[in-house]
Design a protein around this motif. Sequence first.
Motif, PDB file in Angstrom:
ATOM      1  N   VAL A  78       0.861  -1.188   0.000  1.00 11.21           N
ATOM      2  CA  VAL A  78       0.000   0.000   0.000  1.00 11.21           C
ATOM      3  C   VAL A  78       0.898   1.239   0.000  1.00 11.21           C
ATOM      4  N   VAL A  79       0.754   2.040  -1.037  1.00 14.24           N
ATOM      5  CA  VAL A  79       1.603   3.225  -1.203  1.00 14.24           C
ATOM      6  C   VAL A  79       0.713   4.470  -1.238  1.00 14.24           C
ATOM      7  N   ALA A  80       1.042   5.445  -0.394  1.00 14.22           N
ATOM      8  CA  ALA A  80       0.362   6.746  -0.472  1.00 14.22           C
ATOM      9  C   ALA A  80       1.190   7.645  -1.378  1.00 14.22           C
ATOM     10  N   MET A  81       0.517   8.333  -2.291  1.00 15.27           N
ATOM     11  CA  MET A  81       1.215   9.262  -3.175  1.00 15.27           C
ATOM     12  C   MET A  81       0.701  10.671  -2.927  1.00 15.27           C
ATOM     13  N   THR A  82       1.626  11.598  -2.916  1.00 12.94           N
ATOM     14  CA  THR A  82       1.296  12.989  -2.642  1.00 12.94           C
ATOM     15  C   THR A  82       1.713  13.812  -3.849  1.00 12.94           C
ATOM     16  N   TRP A  83       0.742  14.529  -4.379  1.00 12.17           N
ATOM     17  CA  TRP A  83       0.928  15.242  -5.646  1.00 12.17           C
ATOM     18  C   TRP A  83       0.831  16.735  -5.379  1.00 12.17           C
ATOM     19  N   HIS A 105      -7.653  12.624  -1.063  1.00 13.40           N
ATOM     20  CA  HIS A 105      -7.780  14.068  -0.813  1.00 13.40           C
ATOM     21  C   HIS A 105      -7.474  14.797  -2.123  1.00 13.40           C
ATOM     22  N   GLY A 106      -8.207  15.866  -2.406  1.00  9.90           N
ATOM     23  CA  GLY A 106      -7.945  16.638  -3.617  1.00  9.90           C
ATOM     24  C   GLY A 106      -8.512  15.959  -4.856  1.00  9.90           C
ATOM     25  N   GLU A 107      -7.948  16.267  -6.003  1.00 10.76           N
ATOM     26  CA  GLU A 107      -8.477  15.755  -7.263  1.00 10.76           C
ATOM     27  C   GLU A 107      -7.337  15.393  -8.199  1.00 10.76           C
ATOM     28  N   VAL A 160      -3.840  13.660  -2.630  1.00  2.75           N
ATOM     29  CA  VAL A 160      -3.274  12.457  -2.017  1.00  2.75           C
ATOM     30  C   VAL A 160      -4.054  11.257  -2.553  1.00  2.75           C
ATOM     31  N   SER A 161      -3.327  10.253  -3.025  1.00  4.41           N
ATOM     32  CA  SER A 161      -3.995   9.037  -3.489  1.00  4.41           C
ATOM     33  C   SER A 161      -3.375   7.827  -2.814  1.00  4.41           C
ATOM     34  N   LEU A 162      -4.158   6.760  -2.748  1.00  4.54           N
ATOM     35  CA  LEU A 162      -3.699   5.531  -2.131  1.00  4.54           C
ATOM     36  C   LEU A 162      -3.710   4.431  -3.184  1.00  4.54           C
ATOM     37  N   HIS A 163      -2.626   3.676  -3.270  1.00  2.00           N
ATOM     38  CA  HIS A 163      -2.459   2.667  -4.312  1.00  2.00           C
ATOM     39  C   HIS A 163      -2.187   1.321  -3.652  1.00  2.00           C
ATOM     40  N   ILE A 164      -3.025   0.355  -3.941  1.00  2.00           N
ATOM     41  CA  ILE A 164      -2.806  -0.995  -3.410  1.00  2.00           C
ATOM     42  C   ILE A 164      -2.328  -1.847  -4.583  1.00  2.00           C
TER      43      ILE A 164
END
Length: 196
Positions: A78-83, A105-107, A160-164
């Motif tokens: 599980v990786v959180a990505m912050t853009w 969070h965000g778009e 912010v997105s979450l990637h599994i």
Amino acid sequence: MESCCPAVDFPGRATFVAAIDAAVARGDTHAVTSALRQALCGLIRDPSVELPACVHEPITDHYARRELYRSPAHGYSVVAMTWGPGQGTPLHDHSGLWCVEGVWHGELEITQYELLEQAGDRFRFRGAGGMHAGPGSAGSLIPPHEYHTIRNTSPDQVAVSLHIYQAEMACCTRFQPQAGGWYVRESAALPADQAA
Ligand SMILES: [Fe+2]
């Protein structure tokens, strides 16, 4: 840099892991990714689950990848990505791994690509539809339909997105655009940023 399984703690972590474990136990890829999409949508809306504060901190020169959890039993990551505003990816694949991605969070703007033909290291793609994904939305990538770009098009908001991922994804293939819809392949390491 994180070289082994991370031990990142955050409120609701046990709920988070239990929901993902239950989905991953479903068996075949379509059942798993469909259950994960539902689980992820629920987790994003669950007020008891709060990702670690670091995931809201963008990194100036690249979008941040922070691995929050890797399952010892199932192998998923599980990786959180912050853009930060304007940050995004080039066209890339997922090394043949399935992945479920949700916006926390965000778009984000997500554009899918269809592979039309390949000649050696050259690939031709066609844009196959894009979407603006907002908080609480989740989608899946199932190989061979795994080519896409992700971008935060906001001029001032962090996303912010979450990637599994089915398994840790330490590298992938990126495609650099040439003329006429053609791209040249290059392999890319995907380093992790320190979480928490
Ligand atoms: Fe991706």
